[in-house]
Motif scaffolding. Sequence first.
Motif, PDB file in Angstrom:
ATOM      1  N   ILE A 463       0.731  -1.266   0.296  1.00 60.34           N
ATOM      2  CA  ILE A 463       0.380  -0.300  -0.212  1.00 60.34           C
ATOM      3  C   ILE A 463       1.115   1.349   0.490  1.00 60.34           C
ATOM      4  O   ILE A 463       0.294   2.273  -1.162  1.00 60.34           O
ATOM      5  CB  ILE A 463      -1.176   0.517   1.214  1.00 60.34           C
ATOM      6  CG1 ILE A 463      -1.960  -0.946   1.300  1.00 60.34           C
ATOM      7  CG2 ILE A 463      -1.554   1.350   1.142  1.00 60.34           C
ATOM      8  CD1 ILE A 463      -2.973  -1.133  -0.381  1.00 60.34           C
ATOM      9  N   GLY A 464       1.950   1.491   0.693  1.00 67.57           N
ATOM     10  CA  GLY A 464       2.540   2.463   0.926  1.00 67.57           C
ATOM     11  C   GLY A 464       3.684   2.845  -0.674  1.00 67.57           C
ATOM     12  O   GLY A 464       3.322   4.269  -1.170  1.00 67.57           O
ATOM     13  N   ILE A 465       3.794   1.185  -1.443  1.00 64.94           N
ATOM     14  CA  ILE A 465       4.643   1.876  -2.921  1.00 64.94           C
ATOM     15  C   ILE A 465       2.931   2.680  -3.876  1.00 64.94           C
ATOM     16  O   ILE A 465       3.565   3.558  -4.348  1.00 64.94           O
ATOM     17  CB  ILE A 465       4.624   0.825  -2.922  1.00 64.94           C
ATOM     18  CG1 ILE A 465       6.121   0.323  -2.432  1.00 64.94           C
ATOM     19  CG2 ILE A 465       5.391   0.692  -5.019  1.00 64.94           C
ATOM     20  CD1 ILE A 465       6.684  -1.476  -2.772  1.00 64.94           C
ATOM     21  N   ALA A 466       2.453   1.396  -3.934  1.00 64.78           N
ATOM     22  CA  ALA A 466       1.515   2.585  -4.073  1.00 64.78           C
ATOM     23  C   ALA A 466       0.841   3.939  -3.987  1.00 64.78           C
ATOM     24  O   ALA A 466       0.594   5.219  -4.306  1.00 64.78           O
ATOM     25  CB  ALA A 466      -0.354   1.608  -4.215  1.00 64.78           C
ATOM     26  N   ALA A 467       0.873   3.895  -2.157  1.00 64.01           N
ATOM     27  CA  ALA A 467       0.342   5.824  -2.005  1.00 64.01           C
ATOM     28  C   ALA A 467       1.885   6.082  -2.623  1.00 64.01           C
ATOM     29  O   ALA A 467       1.010   7.845  -3.179  1.00 64.01           O
ATOM     30  CB  ALA A 467       0.029   5.376  -0.569  1.00 64.01           C
ATOM     31  N   VAL A 468       2.407   6.329  -2.664  1.00 64.20           N
ATOM     32  CA  VAL A 468       3.350   7.100  -3.392  1.00 64.20           C
ATOM     33  C   VAL A 468       3.928   7.711  -4.500  1.00 64.20           C
ATOM     34  O   VAL A 468       3.459   8.842  -5.246  1.00 64.20           O
ATOM     35  CB  VAL A 468       4.940   6.882  -2.730  1.00 64.20           C
ATOM     36  CG1 VAL A 468       5.952   7.369  -3.684  1.00 64.20           C
ATOM     37  CG2 VAL A 468       5.393   6.637  -1.205  1.00 64.20           C
ATOM     38  N   VAL A 469       3.024   6.676  -4.992  1.00 67.10           N
ATOM     39  CA  VAL A 469       3.365   6.494  -7.233  1.00 67.10           C
ATOM     40  C   VAL A 469       1.390   7.749  -6.820  1.00 67.10           C
ATOM     41  O   VAL A 469       1.408   8.475  -7.733  1.00 67.10           O
ATOM     42  CB  VAL A 469       3.028   4.958  -7.038  1.00 67.10           C
ATOM     43  CG1 VAL A 469       2.418   5.588  -9.174  1.00 67.10           C
ATOM     44  CG2 VAL A 469       4.202   4.678  -7.773  1.00 67.10           C
ATOM     45  N   ALA A 470       0.915   7.168  -6.527  1.00 64.99           N
ATOM     46  CA  ALA A 470      -0.646   7.948  -6.487  1.00 64.99           C
ATOM     47  C   ALA A 470      -0.607  10.022  -5.905  1.00 64.99           C
ATOM     48  O   ALA A 470      -0.721  10.546  -6.312  1.00 64.99           O
ATOM     49  CB  ALA A 470      -1.519   7.536  -5.983  1.00 64.99           C
ATOM     50  N   LEU A 471       0.601   9.893  -5.256  1.00 64.07           N
ATOM     51  CA  LEU A 471       0.658  11.452  -4.385  1.00 64.07           C
ATOM     52  C   LEU A 471       1.195  11.857  -5.384  1.00 64.07           C
ATOM     53  O   LEU A 471       1.611  13.012  -5.272  1.00 64.07           O
ATOM     54  CB  LEU A 471       0.809  11.113  -3.218  1.00 64.07           C
ATOM     55  CG  LEU A 471       0.258  11.080  -2.117  1.00 64.07           C
ATOM     56  CD1 LEU A 471       1.187   9.949  -0.366  1.00 64.07           C
ATOM     57  CD2 LEU A 471      -1.633  11.869  -1.383  1.00 64.07           C
ATOM     58  N   SER A 472       2.764  11.058  -6.097  1.00 62.75           N
ATOM     59  CA  SER A 472       3.407  11.459  -6.895  1.00 62.75           C
ATOM     60  C   SER A 472       2.652  12.051  -7.737  1.00 62.75           C
ATOM     61  O   SER A 472       3.419  12.890  -8.692  1.00 62.75           O
ATOM     62  CB  SER A 472       4.484  10.795  -6.874  1.00 62.75           C
ATOM     63  OG  SER A 472       5.157  10.455  -5.804  1.00 62.75           O
ATOM     64  N   LEU A 700      -1.761   6.013 -14.571  1.00 57.73           N
ATOM     65  CA  LEU A 700      -0.889   5.815 -13.573  1.00 57.73           C
ATOM     66  C   LEU A 700      -0.817   4.656 -12.519  1.00 57.73           C
ATOM     67  O   LEU A 700      -0.579   4.047 -11.425  1.00 57.73           O
ATOM     68  CB  LEU A 700       1.000   5.928 -13.633  1.00 57.73           C
ATOM     69  CG  LEU A 700       2.220   5.734 -12.819  1.00 57.73           C
ATOM     70  CD1 LEU A 700       2.495   4.140 -13.778  1.00 57.73           C
ATOM     71  CD2 LEU A 700       3.040   6.739 -13.858  1.00 57.73           C
ATOM     72  N   ALA A 701      -1.755   5.811 -11.691  1.00 59.46           N
ATOM     73  CA  ALA A 701      -1.810   5.922 -10.416  1.00 59.46           C
ATOM     74  C   ALA A 701      -2.766   4.981  -9.865  1.00 59.46           C
ATOM     75  O   ALA A 701      -3.189   4.314  -9.312  1.00 59.46           O
ATOM     76  CB  ALA A 701      -2.519   8.383  -9.531  1.00 59.46           C
ATOM     77  N   ALA A 702      -4.110   5.061 -10.990  1.00 58.99           N
ATOM     78  CA  ALA A 702      -4.929   4.080 -10.682  1.00 58.99           C
ATOM     79  C   ALA A 702      -3.982   2.660 -11.155  1.00 58.99           C
ATOM     80  O   ALA A 702      -4.843   1.784 -10.335  1.00 58.99           O
ATOM     81  CB  ALA A 702      -6.131   4.510 -11.918  1.00 58.99           C
ATOM     82  N   GLN A 703      -3.599   2.192 -11.744  1.00 59.17           N
ATOM     83  CA  GLN A 703      -3.033   1.465 -11.911  1.00 59.17           C
ATOM     84  C   GLN A 703      -2.098   0.886 -10.673  1.00 59.17           C
ATOM     85  O   GLN A 703      -2.368   0.426 -10.375  1.00 59.17           O
ATOM     86  CB  GLN A 703      -1.874   1.168 -13.491  1.00 59.17           C
ATOM     87  CG  GLN A 703      -3.042   1.293 -14.724  1.00 59.17           C
ATOM     88  CD  GLN A 703      -1.662   1.893 -16.009  1.00 59.17           C
ATOM     89  OE1 GLN A 703      -1.087   1.893 -15.544  1.00 59.17           O
ATOM     90  NE2 GLN A 703      -2.222   1.591 -17.445  1.00 59.17           N
ATOM     91  N   PHE A 704      -1.416   1.728 -10.365  1.00 55.52           N
ATOM     92  CA  PHE A 704      -0.576   1.188  -8.883  1.00 55.52           C
ATOM     93  C   PHE A 704      -1.521   0.799  -7.838  1.00 55.52           C
ATOM     94  O   PHE A 704      -0.951   0.174  -7.128  1.00 55.52           O
ATOM     95  CB  PHE A 704       0.460   2.542  -8.417  1.00 55.52           C
ATOM     96  CG  PHE A 704       1.603   2.287  -9.475  1.00 55.52           C
ATOM     97  CD1 PHE A 704       2.463   1.193  -8.673  1.00 55.52           C
ATOM     98  CD2 PHE A 704       2.043   2.408 -11.020  1.00 55.52           C
ATOM     99  CE1 PHE A 704       3.992   1.075  -9.494  1.00 55.52           C
ATOM    100  CE2 PHE A 704       3.871   2.444 -11.023  1.00 55.52           C
ATOM    101  CZ  PHE A 704       4.782   1.479 -10.864  1.00 55.52           C
ATOM    102  N   THR A 705      -2.348   1.816  -7.507  1.00 59.40           N
ATOM    103  CA  THR A 705      -3.134   1.755  -6.876  1.00 59.40           C
ATOM    104  C   THR A 705      -4.065   0.406  -6.875  1.00 59.40           C
ATOM    105  O   THR A 705      -4.387  -0.521  -5.636  1.00 59.40           O
ATOM    106  CB  THR A 705      -4.994   3.045  -6.898  1.00 59.40           C
ATOM    107  OG1 THR A 705      -3.836   4.311  -6.235  1.00 59.40           O
ATOM    108  CG2 THR A 705      -5.188   2.645  -5.602  1.00 59.40           C
ATOM    109  N   ALA A 706      -5.213   0.183  -7.986  1.00 60.35           N
ATOM    110  CA  ALA A 706      -5.040  -1.202  -8.113  1.00 60.35           C
ATOM    111  C   ALA A 706      -4.024  -2.423  -8.221  1.00 60.35           C
ATOM    112  O   ALA A 706      -5.180  -3.389  -7.648  1.00 60.35           O
ATOM    113  CB  ALA A 706      -5.775  -1.197  -9.274  1.00 60.35           C
ATOM    114  N   ALA A 707      -2.825  -1.933  -8.703  1.00 54.59           N
ATOM    115  CA  ALA A 707      -1.693  -3.558  -8.261  1.00 54.59           C
ATOM    116  C   ALA A 707      -1.781  -3.549  -6.620  1.00 54.59           C
ATOM    117  O   ALA A 707      -1.674  -4.790  -6.220  1.00 54.59           O
ATOM    118  CB  ALA A 707      -0.957  -2.736  -9.426  1.00 54.59           C
ATOM    119  N   GLY A 708      -1.577  -1.942  -5.918  1.00 56.75           N
ATOM    120  CA  GLY A 708      -1.301  -2.270  -4.679  1.00 56.75           C
ATOM    121  C   GLY A 708      -2.511  -3.459  -3.584  1.00 56.75           C
ATOM    122  O   GLY A 708      -2.355  -3.603  -2.980  1.00 56.75           O
TER     123      GLY A 708
END
Length: 822
Positions: A463-472, A700-708
Motif C-alpha cells: 500500500i505504501g508503494i501504491a500511495a507514493v505513486v498516487a501522491l507523486s 498511472l496512479a490508478a494502475q498502481f493503486t489497483a495493483a497495490g
Amino acid sequence: MSVAVQDPPLELGTGHGGMPARRAVIRWAWRMFRREWRQQVIVPALLLLAMVGTTVGLGIGVNAPSDAAVFGTANHLATLASTGTQLDADLAELRGSFGTVDVIAHGKKIPVSGSANGVDLRAQDPAGPYGRALLRLNQGRWPQGPDEVAVTGRVATLFHLSLGGTWEQGGQRRTVVGLVENPLNLHDAFALVAPGQIAAPDHVDVLIQASRAEVTSKPRPDGMSIQIRSDEGDTTSVVVLVLAVIGLVFVGLMAVAGFTVMAQRRLRALGMLGAIGASHRHVRLVMLANGLVVGLVGAFGGAVAGVAVWVGLSPRLESSLGHRIDRFHLPWTPLLVAVLLAAVTSVVAAWWPARAVARMPVVAALSARPAQPRPAHRFAALGGLLLAAGVVSLYLADQTRIPYVLGGVLATAVALLLLAPAGVAAVGRLARHAPLASRLAMRDLARHRSRSSAALAAIGLAIGIAAVVALSTAVTAAKAAAPTGGNLPADQIVLWLSPEATNGPVPLLTPGQAEVARKQVDAIAADLHATSVLALTGAVDPNQPMERGGKAPAVLGRPRPAGPGEPGSVMYSSTDSIPLFVATPELLAHYGIDPATVAADTDLLTPRAGVDEYDLIPGRNRNWQPKLQHATLPAYSSLPNVLITPHGMDGLHLTTMPVGWLIDAPAAVTAAQVDTIQLAAVAAGLNVESRPTGVDQARLAAQFTAAGIAVALGVLAMTVGLIRSETARDLRTLTAAGARRGTRRSLTAATAAALAACGAVIGTACAYLALLAWYHRELHWMARPPLANLAAILVGLPVVAYLGGWVLAGREARAIARQPLD
C-alpha cells in the motif's frame, strides 16, 4: 577374553550430538516437508513467482535498447564532414592513431513524399570489425556492384520495392538485391550500397574502439565531432536485482507468516523432540532446514520456469523493444545471484520462528500454546526513530543527493515494517469496541502477533508503494494544471524537426523537404483550428561538422569540470542548457517587441539578469561577452527565452536554420487531440511537444493503486487462510457453543478487514510523511491530494477485504483431523 567398548552416555542439554545428530534432524525435517508440502506450498509458490518475474525482468533489462544500435561493438563514433582528398587524409590519420576502424559513409538523404525526414543512404561493409552487428540480411544477398542496393522493410514499403526490382533515385537506377535490417534498431530505415559506392558522401561515421585517454591524447582530424558510448556497465541488471530484493522482502514477510504457522502447527512435535534430548540448536535446525528446502525448491523451480517463460515471451517483445532478441541472452551471473537471494530469503524468514520455538520451554511446547508476544512498544520506538531518520534524510536530499535519497527510502521502508507489531497491538486494544465475532478475531490477531505482524508489514509495504505513486502523480498533475511554469502553456504545442527538441541535431532540409514539412504543419494546425503558426529558427555554425545526419543549433550551456575518464577539461549537460532562437521579425511581432526598440549593438534579448555563467555551444566560446537587452518573453522552458539578434549572429558568424513551429490553439489541447497530432506528426517526420495533460499521470496512479490493492488482497487471502486453518478447533468450539455460520463468517471477514485497514493506514501515513519531506520546498503542490485513490486505499480496501472474507469463508470441514506428533 573379549573387550567391548561402550559409547559414553549422552548428557542431555549439554552437547549438540555432533554431525550424526544434525543429519538425523535434517532427515526428519525433510520427511516433514514431504508430508506437509501442501501446507507449505504458498511460500515456494511466492518464491517461484518472484523468480519468474526477476528472470523476465533481467531478460528485458539486458536486451533493452542501448547505444549498441549506433556504436555496434565500438565505444566511440567519430563524424567527418570533409570530402575528397581531405576525407582520405582524415581517415588515414584516424587509422594511424587508432589502428582498426570501421567506416560508414552516408549520402544525401533520399526524400520521402509527405515526410520531412528522408531515408538514409549508407555504404557499409557487412563484415566490418565493429559495425557487423548493425546489419542483418533477411532475404537475397548483400549489394556488391555500383548498381545494386539492399533496403529495409520500411523503405521497401515506402517506395513499393520488391526483391529483384529496380529502384531509380537521384538519376541512378539500382537493382534491389537484398532485404536487410539493423537488428539492434528495427526502426532504422535505410538503403545499403557496397563500400565505396557513394562518390560524394554527406558525412562519414567512423567506429573506433579505444580508451577515452587515447581519444583525448592521440592526434585526430580538425573539425571532427566525436560521440562517446555511455559507460552503463550492468546497471540495468543491478536495478532489476534491487527491485527483486524489494520483491523478495515482500515474499520474505509472507514466508515469516507461513513459517510461524508451521512452527505453531509442529509445536508439540518440536516439544517432543526437545523432551527426548534435542538441544536448542537442533530444534532451530529443524525449521532452518525446512526453510532451506522450501527456498531451494522455489528458487530453482522459479529460475527454470522463468527461463522457459522468457524463451516463449522474447519473440513477442521484439517489436516493442525495437530490436532482435537472442532467446538465451540472459545475464546468468545476476540470475544466479537472484537464485541465491531467494534461497537466503526463505532461510532468513524461517530463522525468526525457529528462534522463538527453540526458546520455548518443553512443557509449553507440548501444550501447543502460543508464546507470549513481545511488547510492541519496543518495535514501535525503533520504528519511530527510523521513520524520523528517513524523513530527515529525504528532507536533506533536496531531490538531488542520491545517498540521502537511498538512505531515506530504506529507513522509511524498514520503519514501516517495524511499526507493524504496534499496529497489531492497536487492533487488539480496539477489539473491546467491536461486536463479539469481530472482537474474537481482532484479539486473535493480537495474540498471534508474530504471524499477523509479518502479514501486516507486507500489506503496508504494498500500500505504501501504491500511495507514493498516487501522491507523486498528483503532484505532477497539479504542476501540469498550473497556469504558469512548465514546458508550455496548455493551449500551445511545438512541432520540432529534431527528436531531441533543441538539444539534438536538426536534419538539414532541402527546399522541397521544407515545403513538405510546412504543409504538414499547416494541416495539423488546421485540424486544431489554430489561431497562429510561428516558425522557430535556430542559429548554427556553418563550419560545424555533421552529427547524426544533421547539425545541432547553438545553445547556452553551463560548464562543469570533467570527471575521471571524460575527454577534455570541461563538460556540459543537455538538461542544463538554454536554447537560442533567432530574433526574426515574426517572432518579435508574436511577443509584441518592436524591432525599433532593439539597440543596434544588442546581442541577446532576454528577461534574464545575465548569462555570464553560460558558454556558447557549439564552439565553447567562453570569451564571448554578449550585450544583453531586457525583453518580456515567456517563462516556459520550451519557449523562446533568449533571442539572438542579427548583430549577435554576425559577430559569431552564425547562420539560420529552421528548428520547429509553435502552434497556438484556441483552447487547451486535450489528450485526444495530442494523440491525433502525434500520429500525423510521426508520419511527417516531426516530433510533438505539448504540456502534460495529467491523463497519463492519473492513469498511472490508478494502475498502481489497483495493483497495490490487488497485492494486499492476495496477502490477505493467504494470511487469513493460514490463520483460519490454525483456528479450526476454536471454530468448532464456537459451533458447539451455539455459534452459527454467520458468526464463523464474521470471524474471517473481521480478520481480513482489520489487517487491511491497519495496513492501509500505516502504509499511507508513511508514504505521506516521506513525500512531505521530499516536496518540502513546494508543499503547495500537495494541496490537491488524489482523493479517489486515497479513498480506494483507506476505505475501499477494508470494505472489499471484509466482503471477500465473508463470501469466501466457506463451510466448516466435517472431519476433525488430529494434530500429529511427528
